[in-house]
Design an enzyme around this catalytic site. Structure first.
Site, PDB file in Angstrom:
ATOM      1  N   HIS A   1      19.230  -0.829 -76.466  1.00 48.09           N
ATOM      2  CA  HIS A   1      18.205  -1.834 -76.779  1.00 48.09           C
ATOM      3  C   HIS A   1      16.850  -1.113 -76.714  1.00 48.09           C
ATOM      4  CE1 HIS A   1      15.562  -5.316 -75.911  1.00 48.09           C
ATOM      5  NE2 HIS A   1      16.532  -6.084 -76.347  1.00 48.09           N
TER       6      HIS A   1
ATOM      7  N   ASP B   1      21.673  -0.035 -67.709  1.00 46.73           N
ATOM      8  CA  ASP B   1      21.090  -1.281 -68.201  1.00 46.73           C
ATOM      9  C   ASP B   1      22.208  -2.321 -68.255  1.00 46.73           C
ATOM     10  OD1 ASP B   1      20.213  -3.403 -69.674  1.00 46.73           O
ATOM     11  OD2 ASP B   1      19.425  -2.227 -71.352  1.00 46.73           O
TER      12      ASP B   1
ATOM     13  N   GLN C   1      23.456  -7.017 -70.491  1.00 52.91           N
ATOM     14  CA  GLN C   1      24.517  -7.744 -71.195  1.00 52.91           C
ATOM     15  C   GLN C   1      25.842  -7.725 -70.439  1.00 52.91           C
ATOM     16  OE1 GLN C   1      24.102  -9.688 -73.659  1.00 52.91           O
ATOM     17  NE2 GLN C   1      22.064  -9.080 -74.328  1.00 52.91           N
TER      18      GLN C   1
ATOM     19  N   LYS D   1      19.760 -14.041 -68.726  1.00 52.69           N
ATOM     20  CA  LYS D   1      20.978 -13.783 -69.516  1.00 52.69           C
ATOM     21  C   LYS D   1      22.233 -14.132 -68.706  1.00 52.69           C
ATOM     22  CE  LYS D   1      18.843 -10.125 -72.271  1.00 52.69           C
ATOM     23  NZ  LYS D   1      18.676 -10.750 -73.592  1.00 52.69           N
TER      24      LYS D   1
ATOM     25  N   CYS E   1      16.778  -5.887 -81.773  1.00 51.50           N
ATOM     26  CA  CYS E   1      16.057  -4.973 -80.869  1.00 51.50           C
ATOM     27  C   CYS E   1      16.813  -3.667 -80.699  1.00 51.50           C
ATOM     28  CB  CYS E   1      15.813  -5.601 -79.496  1.00 51.50           C
ATOM     29  SG  CYS E   1      14.718  -6.995 -79.545  1.00 51.50           S
TER      30      CYS E   1
HETATM   31  C1  LIG Z   1      21.034  -4.437 -73.422  1.00 52.72           C
HETATM   32  C2  LIG Z   1      19.691  -5.052 -73.201  1.00 52.72           C
HETATM   33  N1  LIG Z   1      18.772  -4.394 -72.509  1.00 52.72           N
HETATM   34  C3  LIG Z   1      17.557  -4.902 -72.261  1.00 52.72           C
HETATM   35  C4  LIG Z   1      17.209  -6.138 -72.731  1.00 52.72           C
HETATM   36  C5  LIG Z   1      15.844  -6.680 -72.421  1.00 52.72           C
HETATM   37  O1  LIG Z   1      15.960  -7.769 -71.546  1.00 52.72           O
HETATM   38  P1  LIG Z   1      14.691  -8.653 -71.155  1.00 52.72           P
HETATM   39  O2  LIG Z   1      14.067  -9.097 -72.450  1.00 52.72           O
HETATM   40  O3  LIG Z   1      15.265  -9.783 -70.372  1.00 52.72           O
HETATM   41  O4  LIG Z   1      13.781  -7.799 -70.369  1.00 52.72           O
HETATM   42  C6  LIG Z   1      18.121  -6.876 -73.489  1.00 52.72           C
HETATM   43  C7  LIG Z   1      17.757  -8.182 -74.055  1.00 52.72           C
HETATM   44  O5  LIG Z   1      18.315  -8.634 -75.022  1.00 52.72           O
HETATM   45  C8  LIG Z   1      19.404  -6.325 -73.725  1.00 52.72           C
HETATM   46  O6  LIG Z   1      20.318  -6.984 -74.414  1.00 52.72           O
END
Ligand SMILES: Cc1ncc(COP(=O)(O)O)c(C=O)c1O
Length: 406
Positions: A123, A200, A203, A226, A364
């Site tokens: 992401h 990270d 998900q 999430k 993203c």
């Molecule tokens: C794999 C992953 N990392 C990071 C993020 C960023 O999360 P946040 O917008 O809650 O900071 C997302 C959001 O969709 C994501 O799917």
């Protein structure tokens, strides 16, 4: 124990409505999941009964809010099996957690010529903070590629890791491909070369049990919104001995021990990284999201969602022109696709008018779009409140659109 999905759906009143005169089918939980009543009520109760600023009040309301806030830290510690509550830092979300590490760990440990490894399926939140760090420090970003199936080519780690590698930062689960990456293996290999690893988990946390001790992760980050919690709250888990060596990320109240114009000393962990008034109400309500998931049983949730994923994948594969991105057998939560000859935005717009909420676009994750040489995609994503009936409604809608739009 099997889950009673109709009972679960009653916990999420937002799902029980019509949009454009059609029953809502919410298939966008990877972007943000809906919240159960338990979470919503907790936030309301706090504001009605005992809201006050935490850690600093000499009165009943502030004390009660503080106890509840700190109780959630214990819940998070237990939820991911961290060895101490000092290793749990509250942030605004996954994005801020990664920026915190990129800035603070980066300042302390990354110097000119060093290397950071990320994967091709990250992401943007797990790409851009490292690029900013690399620019600041004169470091280099190296990329671990994936196969068309969505599987990471971890055998390439051998050649990517050098004596200059400082950190590997990789998703537990891809938000586009749904791949569940072999992070335990990656961490083990990294540690053999003395390299730290950030996972990270944005998900992953709502789909599967996470045990940071068993994984031996140095950092593990995720967002409450999430996983059935409020937005505006995230977690940075970091090993205590590493967090202790890292400088503060932001300065302000709470993160200090003593402030003199001649110099300031910093608070102990985790407060050193929690400058200013945090998102008190959301953190407290987040505790209810964790309890909700724990009550359902995370193993049951994983099994149910994997069943849904298998059911939907099989049905979608029967649609003419269907191209699914990410077909690795170790997968969870999302199906990203295109239908040959139809623009993803047209699909998303028409599905919306049929009451079905999906995500469209680049998700993203520009490098994943570039990998498959596509401009945009459609993504459906599941949570524990979704049903096979909803999958059927979605698939039937898609079949109609294929006839209309192709
Ligand atoms: C794999 C992953 N990392 C990071 C993020 C960023 O999360 P946040 O917008 O809650 O900071 C997302 C959001 O969709 C994501 O799917």
């Amino acid at each position: 124990m099997t889950l009673d999905i109709s009972k679960i759906r009653n916990d999420f009143p937002i799902l029980n409505q019509q949009v454009y005169n059609k029953p809502l089918v919410y298939l966008d939980s990877a972007a943000s999941s809906q919240k159960p009543l338990q979470v919503l009520k907790k936030e309301e109760q706090l504001h009605l009964e005992y809201y006050g600023n935490i850690h600093r009040g000499a009165h009943f309301l502030a004390d009660k809010a503080t106890v509840e806030f700190e109780g959630v830290r214990d819940l998070v510690q237990d939820f991911i099996n961290a060895s101490s509550r000092e290793e749990i830092v509250f942030t605004k979300g996954t994005t801020e957690s990664i920026n915190l590490v990129a800035s603070s760990f980066g300042d302390a440990f990354v110097t000119e010529g060093d290397e950071i490894i990320i994967s091709e399926m990250e992401h943007h939140a797990n790409i851009v903070p490292w690029q900013l760090l690399a620019q600041r420090k004169g470091a280099t970003i190296k990329v671990l590629p994936f196969l068309d199936s969505g599987e990471l080519q971890i055998e390439k780690l051998d050649e990517l890791i050098t004596e200059k590698t400082k950190l590997i930062s990789v998703a537990h689960v891809s938000n586009v491909l749904g791949t569940v990456n072999p992070i335990k293996k990656i961490i083990k290999q990294a540690h053999e070369s003395g390299v730290k690893v950030l996972i990270d988990g944005a998900q992953a946390v709502k789909h599967m049990a996470v045990d940071v001790l068993d994984l031996d992760a140095d950092f593990y980050v995720f967002s409450a919104h999430k996983m059935y919690g409020p937005n505006g709250v995230g977690v940075l888990y970091g090993k205590k001995e590493i967090l202790e060596q890292m400088p503060p990320y932001q300065g302000g109240g709470e993160m200090i021990s003593e402030v003199k114009f001649g110099g300031t000393t910093f608070n102990e962990l985790p407060y050193k990284f929690e400058a200013g008034t945090p998102n008190i109400s959301s953190v407290i309500a987040f505790g209810e999201a964790i309890k909700y998931l724990q009550n359902l049983g995370i193993k049951e949730v994983t099994a149910y969602e994997n069943k849904l994923l298998g059911y939907a994948t099989e049905k979608l594969q029967q649609i003419p022109g269907m191209i699914i991105y990410g077909t690795h057998h170790c997968k969870t939560g999302v199906i990203t696709f295109n239908i040959d000859g139809i623009h993803s935005f047209d699909l998303g717009t028409m599905l919306d008018k049929m009451g079905i909420a999906v995500r469209t676009g680049r998700l993203c994750a520009d490098p994943v779009m570039d990998h498959y040489k596509v401009q945009s995609t459609v993504r459906i994503s599941f949570a524990v409140y979704n049903t096979t009936e909803e999958v059927d409604i979605f698939v039937e809608a898609l079949k109609k659109l294929v006839v209309m739009l192709a």
